[in-house]
Write an enzyme that holds these catalytic residues in place. Structure first.
Site, PDB file in Angstrom:
ATOM      1  N   GLU A 205       0.630  -1.250   0.070  1.00 21.16           N
ATOM      2  CA  GLU A 205       0.043  -0.008  -0.064  1.00 21.16           C
ATOM      3  C   GLU A 205       0.921   1.347   0.042  1.00 21.16           C
ATOM      4  O   GLU A 205       0.612   2.078   0.770  1.00 21.16           O
ATOM      5  CB  GLU A 205      -0.858  -0.051   0.982  1.00 21.16           C
ATOM      6  CG  GLU A 205      -2.165  -1.073   1.059  1.00 21.16           C
ATOM      7  CD  GLU A 205      -3.121  -1.139   2.180  1.00 21.16           C
ATOM      8  OE1 GLU A 205      -3.055  -0.569   3.276  1.00 21.16           O
ATOM      9  OE2 GLU A 205      -4.072  -2.003   1.665  1.00 21.16           O
ATOM     10  N   GLU A 341      -7.005  -6.876  -1.827  1.00 23.64           N
ATOM     11  CA  GLU A 341      -7.526  -6.993  -0.530  1.00 23.64           C
ATOM     12  C   GLU A 341      -8.694  -6.246  -0.592  1.00 23.64           C
ATOM     13  O   GLU A 341      -8.898  -5.196  -1.429  1.00 23.64           O
ATOM     14  CB  GLU A 341      -6.647  -6.086   0.507  1.00 23.64           C
ATOM     15  CG  GLU A 341      -5.411  -6.484   0.999  1.00 23.64           C
ATOM     16  CD  GLU A 341      -4.680  -5.448   1.941  1.00 23.64           C
ATOM     17  OE1 GLU A 341      -5.584  -4.764   2.413  1.00 23.64           O
ATOM     18  OE2 GLU A 341      -3.500  -5.569   2.351  1.00 23.64           O
TER      19      GLU A 341
END
Ligand SMILES: *[C@@H]1O[C@H](CO)[C@@H](O)[C@H](O)[C@H]1NC(C)=O
Ligand SMILES: *[C@@H]1O[C@H](CO)[C@@H](O)[C@H](O)[C@H]1NC(C)=O
Ligand SMILES: *[C@@H]1O[C@H](CO)[C@@H](O)[C@H](O)[C@H]1NC(C)=O
Ligand SMILES: *[C@@H]1O[C@H](CO)[C@@H](O)[C@H](O)[C@H]1NC(C)=O
Ligand SMILES: *[C@@H]1O[C@H](CO)[C@@H](O)[C@H](O)[C@H]1NC(C)=O
Ligand SMILES: *[C@@H]1O[C@H](CO)[C@@H](O)[C@H](O)[C@H]1NC(C)=O
Length: 429
Positions: A205, A341
């Site tokens: 991320e 995710e």
């Protein structure tokens, strides 16, 4: 047989040797995953999957719990596990870590980390990767975290650049970059021959901001994450010619045409589409050594200001659009895309929303789907109760639950993923 005729060819002429070895280098070894257009390929056949996210597996202490978890994954049709290839602590935590059995790979006491490749360190990761292979599961490993959790990029910033720096220094400070690269080399060299590795992930991320705020070098148009991705993916490729490489990003776009929403009568440009978050999904996916695209999906948290009764925003609709835009972008790039995710809170929300998100990911031919996060009941270590770190704990035998975990006993949600695994399997060779 192939090997013999290949050798024979080598004796024939130097020219054939060159051609043949170039072909051998391009062809992945047995059991390694490669890509062809927007599909993954395993041993010459298409490979599509449902996967599991579990950062906590390498933190478990008992092999029987680890085996039970992999067995449950295998039973659910899961083919890929995504976990952290990092676990870093401050030196000040060391005594406590040893006492509680916490898994750690890097210790920060000064401007350089010290590796722990012992039984409480990388040996535990070795074991996870070996055990995964025995259950027919391949592993995606991330080298670090955008967030401080389990010792991410902020530790590099804190220890090397010092307090008071902004998050973007992680991508620009050359001492930090080489320290990160030292860790990348450690991990890649350790596992580069293993067919149990699915892919390397540069960082979980990446954003302009982390737990530290962002700084002036990371703004829309600066291309900072893009050039960092390029440099790091080239490094990994130079170390390992065969395993797949991906960013691990949330999939932010940097589009000239604005996408936005209305908030209290004012039009707001959406930070996930306008480059403010940091990535440029289209450009990043075009990089030579980024083999497939990843993105994440948490609209409930990203747009909490819109998620109010009476608003015409819905988590479900925002998610469906996000899924479609990434499928479209990946098709354009002719590379696979993985919904890596996603999550919403509460069982009712999961039951209501996941079927449609997962259906849309399947109908748009996503090569991989990994919900956040896999849950396991019946863990036995420490009598089923153990505080791990932060708020993570085993409670009555249940794996850590940040509100997003789903467990086999939650049959409606569980079957969304087991059904999707069947569809992906039918698309695999
Ligand atoms: C580690 O130390 C840094 C400062 O050097 C601090 O900011 C950070 O919170 C510490 N992390 C943990 C997990 O203790
Ligand atoms: C790091 O410092 C701690 C004290 O803060 C000490 O106990 C530990 O031995 C040191 N570890 C390393 C690897 O230098
Ligand atoms: C939008 O309006 C609501 C209700 O009038 C108010 O509670 C909220 O703070 C406003 N949000 C922003 C971001 O201005
Ligand atoms: C949502 O409401 C705003 C007014 O607050 C409106 O301008 C906008 O078009 C609506 N969006 C959708 C998708 O209906
Ligand atoms: C379900 O989602 C709604 C809307 O985001 C939220 O208000 C609610 O708290 C969620 N339910 C649970 C149990 O988390
Ligand atoms: C399923 O397991 C979870 C984790 O142990 C638990 O919190 C939940 O109450 C269980 N749900 C049902 C429906 O039994």
């Amino acid at each position: 047989m192939l090997f013999l005729s290949f050798l024979a060819a080598c004796f024939l002429s130097q020219a054939i040797w060159v051609t043949a070895s170039a072909v051998e280098a391009a062809r992945p070894p047995k059991g390694f995953v490669s890509t062809k257009g927007s599909s993954f390929v395993l041993d010459g056949k298409p490979f599509a999957f449902v996967g599991a996210n579990s950062y906590w597996l390498p933190l478990l202490l008992e092999q029987s719990d680890i085996e039970a978890t992999f067995k449950e994954m295998q039973g659910a049709g899961i083919k890929v596990l995504r976990t952290w290839g990092f676990n870093a602590i401050n030196g000040s935590e060391l005594a406590w870590a040893k006492e509680t059995g916490l898994t750690y790979y890097q210790v920060w006491n000064s401007t350089e980390w010290v590796l722990n490749d012992g039984p409480q360190g990388l040996k535990r990761l070795d074991n996870i990767i070996d055990t995964a292979g025995r259950y027919g599961i391949k592993v995606i490993l991330a080298f670090t975290n955008n967030w401080v959790g389990y010792g991410g990029s902020e530790l590099y910033v804190n220890w090397i650049a010092g307090a008071g720096n902004t998050h973007d220094v992680f991508y620009t400070n050359r001492k930090i970059v080489s320290s990160y690269q030292r860790y990348v080399r450690t991990i890649v060299n350790r596992y580069k021959h293993s067919p149990n590795i699915f892919a390397w992930e540069l960082i979980n991320e990446a954003r302009c901001s982390g737990d530290l705020p962002s700084g002036s070098s990371c703004v829309p148009g600066s291309g900072l994450l893009h050039s960092w991705y390029e440099e790091q993916s080239n490094l990994v490729r130079s170390l390992d010619p065969h395993h797949l490489i991906t960013t691990g990003g949330e999939g932010h776009f940097y589009w000239k045409e604005p996408v936005g929403y209305w908030l209290n009568g004012t039009w707001v440009s959406d930070y996930n589409y306008n480059g403010v978050a940091g990535e440029d999904f289209d450009a990043d996916l075009a990089l030579k050594n980024i083999d497939f695209g990843t993105y994440h999906l948490y609209p409930q948290y990203w747009y909490s200001e819109l998620d109010t009764p009476g608003s015409n925003f819905t988590i479900k609709a925002w998610g469906l659009q996000w899924i479609e835009e990434h499928a479209r972008a990946a098709k354009k790039a002719n590379k696979p895309v993985v919904l890596e995710e996603f999550g919403t809170s509460g069982l009712d929300n999961k039951t209501d929303i996941y079927p449609e998100w997962v259906d849309r990911a399947l109908s748009t031919k996503h090569a991989g789907i990994l919900p956040w996060q896999f849950g396991m009941n019946g863990l036995k270590e420490s009598g089923g109760n153990r505080l791990i770190k932060y708020a993570d704990a085993l409670i009555d035998g249940a794996s850590p639950n940040d509100g997003h975990a789903y467990y086999k006993n939650q049959t409606a949600v569980w079957s969304v993923f087991t059904n999707a695994a069947r569809v992906q399997r039918s698309r695999s060779g």
